[in-house]
Write a protein that holds these residues in place. Structure first.
Motif, mmCIF file in Angstrom:
data_model
loop_
_atom_site.group_PDB
_atom_site.id
_atom_site.type_symbol
_atom_site.label_atom_id
_atom_site.label_comp_id
_atom_site.label_asym_id
_atom_site.label_seq_id
_atom_site.Cartn_x
_atom_site.Cartn_y
_atom_site.Cartn_z
ATOM 1 N N ASP A 506 82.307 57.646 54.729
ATOM 2 C CA ASP A 506 81.448 58.064 55.846
ATOM 3 C C ASP A 506 81.789 57.231 57.088
ATOM 4 O OD1 ASP A 506 79.546 58.994 57.531
ATOM 5 O OD2 ASP A 506 77.809 58.373 56.329
ATOM 6 N N PRO A 507 82.499 57.809 58.080
ATOM 7 C CA PRO A 507 82.851 57.046 59.300
ATOM 8 C C PRO A 507 81.617 56.579 60.060
ATOM 9 C CG PRO A 507 84.164 59.045 59.128
ATOM 10 C CD PRO A 507 83.110 59.145 58.076
ATOM 11 N N GLU A 508 80.557 57.379 60.043
ATOM 12 C CA GLU A 508 79.339 56.983 60.756
ATOM 13 C C GLU A 508 78.732 55.733 60.129
ATOM 14 O OE1 GLU A 508 74.966 58.840 62.009
ATOM 15 O OE2 GLU A 508 76.529 60.127 61.105
ATOM 16 N N ARG A 515 78.653 47.670 63.722
ATOM 17 C CA ARG A 515 77.679 47.226 64.727
ATOM 18 C C ARG A 515 76.782 46.131 64.167
ATOM 19 N NH1 ARG A 515 77.484 52.859 65.870
ATOM 20 N NH2 ARG A 515 75.599 53.076 64.579
ATOM 21 N N GLN A 516 76.395 46.287 62.921
ATOM 22 C CA GLN A 516 75.554 45.264 62.306
ATOM 23 C C GLN A 516 76.290 43.929 62.207
ATOM 24 O OE1 GLN A 516 74.388 47.001 58.578
ATOM 25 N NE2 GLN A 516 72.770 48.283 59.471
ATOM 26 N N ARG A 517 77.576 43.995 61.788
ATOM 27 C CA ARG A 517 78.344 42.761 61.703
ATOM 28 C C ARG A 517 78.512 42.123 63.083
ATOM 29 N NH1 ARG A 517 81.270 45.644 57.655
ATOM 30 N NH2 ARG A 517 82.705 46.455 59.259
ATOM 31 N N ASP A 521 77.251 38.505 64.162
ATOM 32 C CA ASP A 521 78.152 37.493 64.714
ATOM 33 C C ASP A 521 77.649 36.984 66.059
ATOM 34 O OD1 ASP A 521 79.730 37.834 62.514
ATOM 35 O OD2 ASP A 521 81.161 39.190 63.510
ATOM 36 N N LYS A 522 77.133 37.884 66.911
ATOM 37 C CA LYS A 522 76.621 37.471 68.218
ATOM 38 C C LYS A 522 75.412 36.566 68.065
ATOM 39 C CE LYS A 522 74.980 39.262 72.643
ATOM 40 N NZ LYS A 522 74.690 40.480 73.451
ATOM 41 N N THR A 523 74.507 36.929 67.128
ATOM 42 C CA THR A 523 73.328 36.099 66.894
ATOM 43 C C THR A 523 73.732 34.720 66.396
ATOM 44 O OG1 THR A 523 72.032 38.076 66.365
ATOM 45 C CG2 THR A 523 71.152 35.947 65.642
#
Length: 699
Positions: A506-508, A515-517, A521-523
């Motif tokens: 599933d590409p979606e 996006r979650q990763r 990473d940003k957090t």
């Protein structure tokens, strides 16, 4: 090179909270300062003076001449650019009586003259003028003179506003945006080349290029309406661009746009091939060094050329020592760009948590220090050149804004000193952390070897258990296996393979996981950034510097649109006294109707006292009939009395100059106050009348 993100937080956990509270107070103070100064800017910007000032005229303002002059001449404090209708002369009915041609007198750019038609009748004439000073600011004004005797006039005198308010506001915004864009472009490029190139820094530099290009194009389109005093619709008249480009400011704006085209290529190379070669090995080090030299040379040429487009069209191009002032102004602009644009680049780099080495921070610290030294030296010279005296610092608008600028620079330097201390602590912490990393690295290596041996033993035990277990087939045998056995055999935890297989199909779902990763990473990056005491302190001080720098840039923009203190002082000195030592103030005139009895004894008299101040004054009396035609009378007597002080009556001897014109060249008025004027007009041997009026003599 170690990165700032690798630094471990030092001290107890309560320290960051105290630091955060201090940071909040610091940001609140900076925000209050920003709001207060922006309010001051909004008030002061509207009263910014133009730079060329009218110093004298011929005929003089308010004067009465016996015969009609052949031309009207205006003298300015500096050179001005003229158009065909820069000087318009209107008769008492508001009709133009000039020839429609305005030119400099004797080739002097600080003069303007307009010829007049011959045979002009007596009356009051209005001269309306407009021009553009050599430093690109429009000026305008009006004055009156009379031929024979003053009269009523229906000519409308301009209010003195040289530009439409909307156009003037947009033009001021464009000038501020151009300065800010230049600083971001130069500072971002220097930071990327000498310190560290990253996506946030690229946004600063490219954003600066877009801003200065857009602002310069807007200024070029607004230039015509701005100087001609027209509305915003004037930008649609593209035919005016030819006239704009033939002027010095128009040529400077066009040159800036052309240089920005070359600067776009420079940015593409700087953030393209040069950045990609940063990680290359020694085999390509020579090639990268050559590219760095080319970028350095090209960038210097671009910065010098762009700064020259301001220096050649503003303050530095006018006044004394312009050959020295223009290069000094260019150095000043480039130093501003390196310092303020570099501050913005460092601020965004620290804000987003990008890794930046201690060596890069120290390089920028040295660049900023050199820029500050250049700013102080060039700023002192510019202040002396534009202000000229200590008194002008407080007595002129330019001097007061300059004091505001100096105060902001002092605040900026104080915050910069705090940033340098944080940089020093950052360097020391990084050195200690490097040693700690080396020691922990050796310990981690030995621990990893022990863990590897233990993992091998556990694998052998699992294999033995599996070999001793009876082999089962079919669904029933599979059902006998426990979930724990299945997980042990597969070596994966619950759901590990399922998520991966689902993401592959599933590409979606795969995009959602990505996006979650990224969010995780940003957090993690921001958490590490906030936990780093040295990095957080440096980030807050740099952000505070950037806020003050934004306001400082706004003050500098207002200064560039304000008449220099030296010019304002010289203008005041030139206009304070006329030839002969009389003060240049509006004369006082009094209309005195008279009626001696017979029909031929009715008329009007105009008494004019100039300048109506204590000391020497000139006095004129004009007599006319009821149709405002000059008439002669056998005798006119005049006296002045200051009843409140018991002075007078002072009898004024009058001399007839022409038909209906009497004058006294020297009238001594000992003090200010409300004087009573007594005028006696004799129209025959036996018919005369005396009228009284009050005349105010100012202090």
């Amino acid at each position: 090179m170690p990165s700032l993100t690798s630094l471990a937080p030092a001290g107890p956990t309560a320290t960051p909270s105290r630091t955060t509270a201090t940071a909040r107070r610091l940001m609140a103070i900076c925000g209050t300062l920003l709001a207060a100064l922006l309010c001051a800017l909004s008030v002061g910007a509207s009263s910014a003076s133009a730079h060329a000032a009218l110093t004298s005229t011929d005929p003089a303002d308010g004067s009465v001449v016996k015969t009609a002059p052949r031309e009207v001449t205006l003298n300015f404090s500096e050179g001005v650019l003229l158009s065909g209708d820069s000087v318009r002369v209107l008769d008492p009915k508001g009709k133009r009586v000039d020839t429609g041609k305005t030119a400099h007198v004797g080739g002097k750019s600080s003069t303007a003259a307009a010829g007049l038609h011959s045979g002009l009748p007596d009356g009051t004439y209005t001269v309306a003028w407009k021009a553009v000073s050599e430093d690109s600011h429009p000026v305008s004004g009006a004055f009156t003179f009379s031929i024979g005797a003053p009269s009523k006039t229906t000519a409308k005198v301009p209010t003195g506003e040289a530009s439409d308010s909307t156009v003037s506001t947009l033009y001021g915004i464009g000038r501020y945006a151009a300065y800010g864009g230049f600083a971001a472009l130069v500072g971002g490029s220097v930071f990327a080349g000498f310190c560290r190139s990253s996506r946030p820094v690229r946004k600063i530099a490219v954003g600066g290029w877009v801003t200065v290009f857009t602002a310069s194009l807007l200024l070029l389109l607004l230039r015509g309406p701005y100087t001609d005093g027209e509305g915003i619709g004037g930008i649609l008249d593209l035919g005016r661009l030819g006239d704009v480009l033939s002027t010095k400011p128009g040529a400077a704006l066009l040159s800036r746009l052309l240089l920005l085209g070359a600067a776009a290529v420079f940015l593409a190379v700087l953030f393209g091939s040069y950045t990609r070669r940063t990680g290359e090995r020694e085999a390509d080090a020579r090639r990268r060094q050559d590219l760095a030299f080319g970028l350095g040379f090209g960038g210097t040429v671009m910065a010098v050329g762009l700064s020259a487009t301001w220096a050649m069209a503003e303050h530095a191009s006018v006044g004394l020592q312009r050959q020295l002032a223009m290069p000094v102004d260019m150095i000043h602009l480039i130093a501003v760009g390196v310092w303020l644009g570099g501050l913005a680049s460092l601020a965004v780099t620290l804000r987003v948590g990008e890794p930046i080495g201690r060596a890069a921070v120290r390089r920028f610290s040295r660049l900023a220090f050199g820029s500050v030294v250049a700013l102080v030296v060039t700023g002192l010279y510019q202040s002396w050149r534009q202000v000229g005296s200590w008194g002008a610092l407080t007595d002129t608008e330019y001097g007061r804004w300059l004091l505001v600028k100096v105060g902001l620079v002092a605040v900026l330097l104080a915050i910069a000193a705090i940033s340098r201390r944080w940089t020093g602590r950052l360097t020391d912490a990084t050195a200690e952390e490097t040693e700690a990393e080396a020691e922990s690295g050796s310990k981690a290596a030995s621990a990893a070897s022990d863990a590897e041996a233990e993992a091998g033993t556990q694998a052998e035990a699992k294999a033995a258990v599996k070999a001793a277990r009876p082999v089962r087939t079919g669904a029933a045998d599979a059902a006998l296996d426990t979930p724990a056995d299945a997980e042990t055999e597969s070596g994966d935890g619950p759901g590990d393979g399922a998520d991966t297989d689902a993401a592959d199909d599933d590409p979606e779902r795969a995009a959602q996981l990505a996006r979650q990763r990224a969010a995780k990473d940003k957090t993690t990056t921001l958490r590490e950034r906030d936990a780093d005491l040295e990095r957080s302190g440096l980030r807050r001080s740099v952000i505070a510097e950037t806020i003050v720098a934004i306001v400082l840039l706004a003050v500098a923009t207002v200064l560039s649109g304000t008449q220099p203190g030296r010019a304002e002082t010289e203008q005041a000195s030139a206009s304070a006294t006329k030839p002969g030592g009389q003060l240049n103030v509006d004369p006082v005139s009094v209309l005195v109707p008279y009626d001696t009895g017979p029909k031929s004894g009715r008329g009007k008299a105009v008494v004019m006292i100039e300048p109506a101040l204590p000391g020497d004054n000139a006095l004129h009396v004009f007599t006319t009939d009821l149709a405002d035609r000059p008439v002669d009378v056998p005798e006119v007597k005049l006296s002045l009395t200051l009843k409140s002080k018991g002075i007078g009556p002072l009898r004024i001897p009058l001399e007839r100059l022409s038909t209906g014109h009497w004058s006294a060249k020297t009238v001594q008025l000992p003090m200010a106050g409300t004087w009573q004027l007594s005028l006696t007009v004799r129209t025959s041997d036996i018919d005369q009348v005396t009228e009284t009026r009050n005349v105010k003599v100012a202090q």
